[in-house]
Scaffold this motif. Structure first.
Motif: not given
Length: 182
Positions: A3-29
């Protein structure tokens, strides 16, 4: 454990997606070339603290690589490695924070803040500029000014926004002994 490894995989997927969206589209010059105020380091700090160094490292690595690829070029590996390192360093303190217990008092906030500042300082004042010089033969002054700004901006967003996110998350967790039997 499964269960812990499944949560980690899900966290990585969601976290990487949020990291990408915030870094690509919400970056403040920032006014410093190729350096932004990046809110994704709040997500990275929070998820690395919750899920540990492997999740934190993968979120930083995958998210930053996707940001760089989305601009149409190849990844800027020195900065990808720096983002990965931030996630790993913050994640290494995850056990001491024990955020899954729902406690995020002053002492834990201070530890969360300190480890995020240390992680960002190491990544952006040492690793990223050093690798920029070694890998890309970038000018020393440019790389260290970018790194200094990134260290400060990423530390602030990780501590302030990340701290608020962690505090909000911890309030959703029922504390041990907080439920009464009727």
């Amino acid at each position: 454990m499964k269960n812990s490894s499944i949560k980690t995989v899900v966290a990585v997927g969601i976290g990487a997606a949020l990291f990408f969206v915030l870094g690509r589209f919400v970056a403040i010059p920032s006014g410093i070339p190729n350096t932004n105020i990046s809110l994704q380091y709040a997500i990275l700090g929070m998820l690395a603290a919750l899920y540990g160094p492997v999740a934190g490292g993968l979120i930083g690595f995958i998210g930053h690589t996707l940001i760089d690829l989305s601009w149409g070029g190849s990844p800027w590996w020195s900065w990808v490695i720096a983002s990965t390192l931030v996630g790993v360093i913050v994640g290494l303190v995850a056990r001491k924070l024990a955020l899954s217990e729902g406690d995020f008092g002053k002492g834990k906030f201070v530890l969360f803040a300190v480890i995020n500042v240390v992680a960002n300082a190491v990544a952006w004042l040492l690793v990223a500029p050093g690798l920029d010089i070694l890998i890309y033969a970038e000018p020393v002054g440019k790389t260290f000014s970018q790194g200094a700004f990134a260290a400060i901006a990423n530390s602030l967003t990780a501590v302030i926004v990340g701290g608020l996110l962690v505090a909000a998350f911890c309030k959703t967790i029922a504390k041990k002994g907080s439920l009464d039997k009727e």
